[in-house]
Design an enzyme around this catalytic site. Structure first.
Site, PDB file in Angstrom:
ATOM      1  N   HIS A 199       4.116  46.093 -11.785  1.00 50.05           N
ATOM      2  CA  HIS A 199       2.747  46.494 -11.449  1.00 50.05           C
ATOM      3  C   HIS A 199       2.365  47.828 -12.064  1.00 50.05           C
ATOM      4  CE1 HIS A 199       3.112  43.074  -8.850  1.00 50.05           C
ATOM      5  NE2 HIS A 199       1.816  42.976  -9.084  1.00 50.05           N
ATOM      6  N   ARG A 306      -6.864  41.453  -7.279  1.00 47.84           N
ATOM      7  CA  ARG A 306      -5.670  41.705  -6.450  1.00 47.84           C
ATOM      8  C   ARG A 306      -6.090  42.623  -5.308  1.00 47.84           C
ATOM      9  NH1 ARG A 306      -3.187  42.173 -11.882  1.00 47.84           N
ATOM     10  NH2 ARG A 306      -1.451  40.701 -12.031  1.00 47.84           N
ATOM     11  N   ARG A 342      -8.185  37.082  -4.571  1.00 48.82           N
ATOM     12  CA  ARG A 342      -6.882  36.596  -4.140  1.00 48.82           C
ATOM     13  C   ARG A 342      -6.537  37.249  -2.809  1.00 48.82           C
ATOM     14  NH1 ARG A 342      -1.629  37.740  -7.595  1.00 48.82           N
ATOM     15  NH2 ARG A 342      -1.770  39.752  -6.563  1.00 48.82           N
ATOM     16  N   GLU A 441       2.796  29.876  -9.140  1.00 50.33           N
ATOM     17  CA  GLU A 441       3.706  30.923  -9.605  1.00 50.33           C
ATOM     18  C   GLU A 441       5.106  30.779  -9.025  1.00 50.33           C
ATOM     19  OE1 GLU A 441       2.161  34.782  -8.432  1.00 50.33           O
ATOM     20  OE2 GLU A 441       1.498  34.052  -6.494  1.00 50.33           O
ATOM     21  N   ASN A 464       3.612  35.810 -14.428  1.00 56.95           N
ATOM     22  CA  ASN A 464       4.507  36.939 -14.127  1.00 56.95           C
ATOM     23  C   ASN A 464       5.563  36.507 -13.115  1.00 56.95           C
ATOM     24  OD1 ASN A 464       2.521  38.133 -15.606  1.00 56.95           O
ATOM     25  ND2 ASN A 464       1.589  39.213 -13.888  1.00 56.95           N
ATOM     26  N   ASP A 465       5.093  35.891 -12.044  1.00 58.63           N
ATOM     27  CA  ASP A 465       6.057  35.445 -11.038  1.00 58.63           C
ATOM     28  C   ASP A 465       6.705  34.121 -11.426  1.00 58.63           C
ATOM     29  OD1 ASP A 465       6.288  37.398  -8.995  1.00 58.63           O
ATOM     30  OD2 ASP A 465       4.199  37.012  -8.493  1.00 58.63           O
ATOM     31  N   ARG A 475      11.117  40.823 -12.375  1.00 64.47           N
ATOM     32  CA  ARG A 475      10.088  41.262 -13.320  1.00 64.47           C
ATOM     33  C   ARG A 475      10.020  42.780 -13.478  1.00 64.47           C
ATOM     34  NH1 ARG A 475       4.598  39.469 -10.169  1.00 64.47           N
ATOM     35  NH2 ARG A 475       3.557  41.058 -11.380  1.00 64.47           N
ATOM     36  N   CYS A 512      -3.815  33.525 -15.131  1.00 64.63           N
ATOM     37  CA  CYS A 512      -4.146  34.932 -14.896  1.00 64.63           C
ATOM     38  C   CYS A 512      -2.919  35.826 -15.032  1.00 64.63           C
ATOM     39  CB  CYS A 512      -4.792  35.124 -13.532  1.00 64.63           C
ATOM     40  SG  CYS A 512      -3.696  34.682 -12.174  1.00 64.63           S
TER      41      CYS A 512
END
Ligand code: PEP
Ligand code: MG
Length: 595
Positions: A199, A306, A342, A441, A464-465, A475, A512
């Protein structure tokens, strides 16, 4: 840290986390992490203690200044005149009075009130052309820094109080730290930890601050005030650069800024492939304020909002009105354009300080995201009501994170229905009729996509996940960052399955995750049938440009070739060989180290 040396110059190679070049002095933050100015809300009975704490910090600052003045030699008397002026400023109504009234009226901690007041003062003074007033603003900042140091104990310096344009060097920066970075004070950052999809990287890209992460021991090799070059595009950090290197990088920096300005000028045109496929390019945001950046970069909407950052740096969960107010701001600014909100995705690496659950030994596999929300229906429904209320003001979609199977989406939808019913009963305006989607994800969601497709209006693929959980790669861990690859055949097959199932069923499918933000991936993503991609706002112009350069038909042919390959290396090679030159020349132009 991998490094090379030429004379006094040292080069270190890490993860290219956020593009761009900056040159400046290093500023090392505390080895244990960064102490930032945090916001706490106070209960009414804590206020008088807080105002006393502030008064005590001011008194201490006054004593310190007296001591300095007493020790000033005759020759430096002019300096003590400035310090006398600072003493007066300590009690200035504009600063002292305003901080006390902010603590009282907003019921917040002294540090936060001070920071807020100083920001406001700076904004007022920066609009003044008279140099005299601008210098007064500098004096106020010095005085405020002194008070702040006393408030937070003096040992730490917060990111918010750094008063020169510096390059931050830290072991790690938490999302809460990075969300407090003040753009005008930080040129770039370097960390020992972190990967490209951590992040910290995501926020760096959103803030458009060049960053190199995962250097392992930058904090040991770089000292305060060292001259440092950060090339966030190539993932290189140069310490003690030679004159020649400085000149080269200064030129590259200018080149890059020119490129950015040029690419941005065309970013408002629609993204259509050479064979006429229209692709919607949206922005990912973390903070409400970033919505402007999405529009500035030509985004067609918000593909991922987010929302967890609104739960950080505070003592309690936000209430429904506060959330509604923020969401409504975003929705109204975007007008007709979609805003995909989200729901809360804590804990994982975005831990909220006041939740006891954040002491899990393996938070990525713990009570995270939808699992957390389903366990805390009150917290969840507060957010859902806020979303449904904001939906009355524009084009909102709701997106549930970390769905791993049918039960979870059924349960989440049930709570969404309950939230709508509560609003109806209370006669509160809202819009119940909004698209409902899930983040794909978690590998089990890919396997169950044929069942999940019947429960939702859209899939949003979070690479990402999905990479983290599919390939078992943390990650945020720099030791395995080299294995974190979106072009892994396993990942491509998974995305293929999800898009096929989604598109055949006629629901929306978008991506995304960070995979969508690399122009090299665009032909493959088009080949997979994706016509909606969402990314950090700064990446939008380059992706739009790439879409215009290629055809979806070529993307489909590329996909067929890729599906026959078994090794990451072969896929990377094929993609690079087919589109590498186009990206280097036509998307990034001649940007020196850029690619
Ligand atoms: C993802 O996992 O790909 C994603 C977009 O969500 P986040 O990065 O917030 O986990
Ligand atoms: Mg995710």
């Amino acid at each position: 840290m991998i490094s090379t040396e030429t004379g006094s110059e040292q080069r270190f190679y890490g993860i290219a986390a956020s593009p761009g070049i900056c040159i400046g002095k290093a500023y090392l933050v505390n080895r244990e992490g960064v102490q930032v100015v945090q916001k706490y809300e106070l209960s009414p009975d804590e206020i008088s203690h807080e105002t006393s704490r502030f008064r005590a910090a001011v008194k201490k600052a006054d004593d310190e200044l007296n001591a300095v003045i007493a020790n000033t030699s005759e020759e430096l008397k002019q300096n003590s005149a400035i310090l006398e002026a600072h003493k007066v400023l300590l009690k200035d109504k504009l600063l002292y009075g305003k901080v006390l009234s902010t603590i009282e009226s907003e019921q917040v901690n002294a540090e936060w009130a001070l920071k807020k007041v100083v920001t406001e003062i700076n904004a007022i003074f920066s609009r003044m052309t008279d140099a005299y007033f601008r210098e007064r603003a500098d004096d106020i900042n010095h005085v405020a820094d002194r008070i702040l140091r006393n408030l937070i104990g003096g040992q730490h310096k917060s990111i918010g109080t750094i008063d020169k344009r510096v390059i931050l060097v830290a072991r790690d920066l938490s999302p809460a730290d990075t969300s407090q970075i003040q753009l005008e004070r930080i040129k770039g950052f370097i960390t020992d930890k972190g990967g490209r999809t951590s992040h910290t990287s995501i926020i760096a890209r959103t803030l458009e601050i060049p960053a190199v992460l995962g250097l392992h021991d930058a904090t040991r090799n770089i000292r305060n005030d060292d001259i440092v070059i950060v090339d966030g595009t190539a993932g290189v950090v140069i310490v003690h650069p030679t004159e020649q290197t400085l000149l080269t990088y200064e030129e590259r920096r200018e080149h890059y800024e020119g490129y950015k300005a040029q690419i941005r000028r065309r970013s408002h045109l629609p993204a259509e492939t050479r064979d006429g496929v229209h692709v919607r390019i949206l922005g990912n945001i973390e903070l409400t304020e970033e919505v402007v950046s999405v529009l500035d970069h030509g985004g067609d909407g918000i593909g991922l909002y987010r929302t967890e950052f609104q739960y950080m740096n505070r003592k309690e969960f936000p209430d429904e009105f506060e959330l509604y107010d923020k969401y409504r701001d975003v929705v109204e600014v975007m007008g007709e354009k979609p805003v995909t909100i989200r729901t809360l995705d804590i804990n994982g690496d975005k831990a909220v300080a006041f939740t006891p659950e954040n002491h899990e030994s393996n938070p990525a596999l713990g009570l995270r995201a939808i699992r957390y929300c389903l366990k805390k229906p009150d917290i969840f429904k507060t957010q859902l009501r806020a979303i449904l209320r904001a939906a009355a003001h524009g084009n909102v979609r709701v997106l549930f994170p970390m769905i791993s199977g049918v039960e979870e989406i059924v349960a989440a939808r049930r709570l969404l229905d309950e939230a709508a019913l509560e609003l109806s009963r209370a006669d509160v305006p809202h819009n119940r009729d909004i698209p409902v989607g899930i983040m794909v994800e978690v590998p089990s969601a890919v396997i169950m996509a044929d069942a999940l497709v019947r429960q939702v209006d859209f899939f949003s693929i979070g690479t990402n996940d999905l990479i983290q959980y599919t390939m078992a790669i943390d990650r945020g861990n720099q030791n395995v960052a080299h294995l974190f690859h979106p072009l892994h055949p396993a990942l491509i097959r998974m995305v293929h399955r999800v898009t096929q199932i989604g598109l055949e069923a006629g629901i929306g499918v978008d991506m995304c995750g960070e995979m969508a933000a690399d122009p090299l991936h665009v032909p493959l993503l088009l080949g997979l049938g994706l016509t909606e991609l969402s990314m950090a706002p700064a990446s939008i112009p380059a992706i739009k440009r790439m879409v215009r350069l290629v055809s979806a038909a070529d993307g489909q042919a590329l996909l067929q070739d890729i599906l026959r390959l078994e090794k990451v290396r072969d896929v990377v090679h094929l993609v690079d060989e087919t589109y590498g030159q186009l990206v280097a020349q036509k998307v990034y132009g001649d940007m020196g180290s850029a690619r």
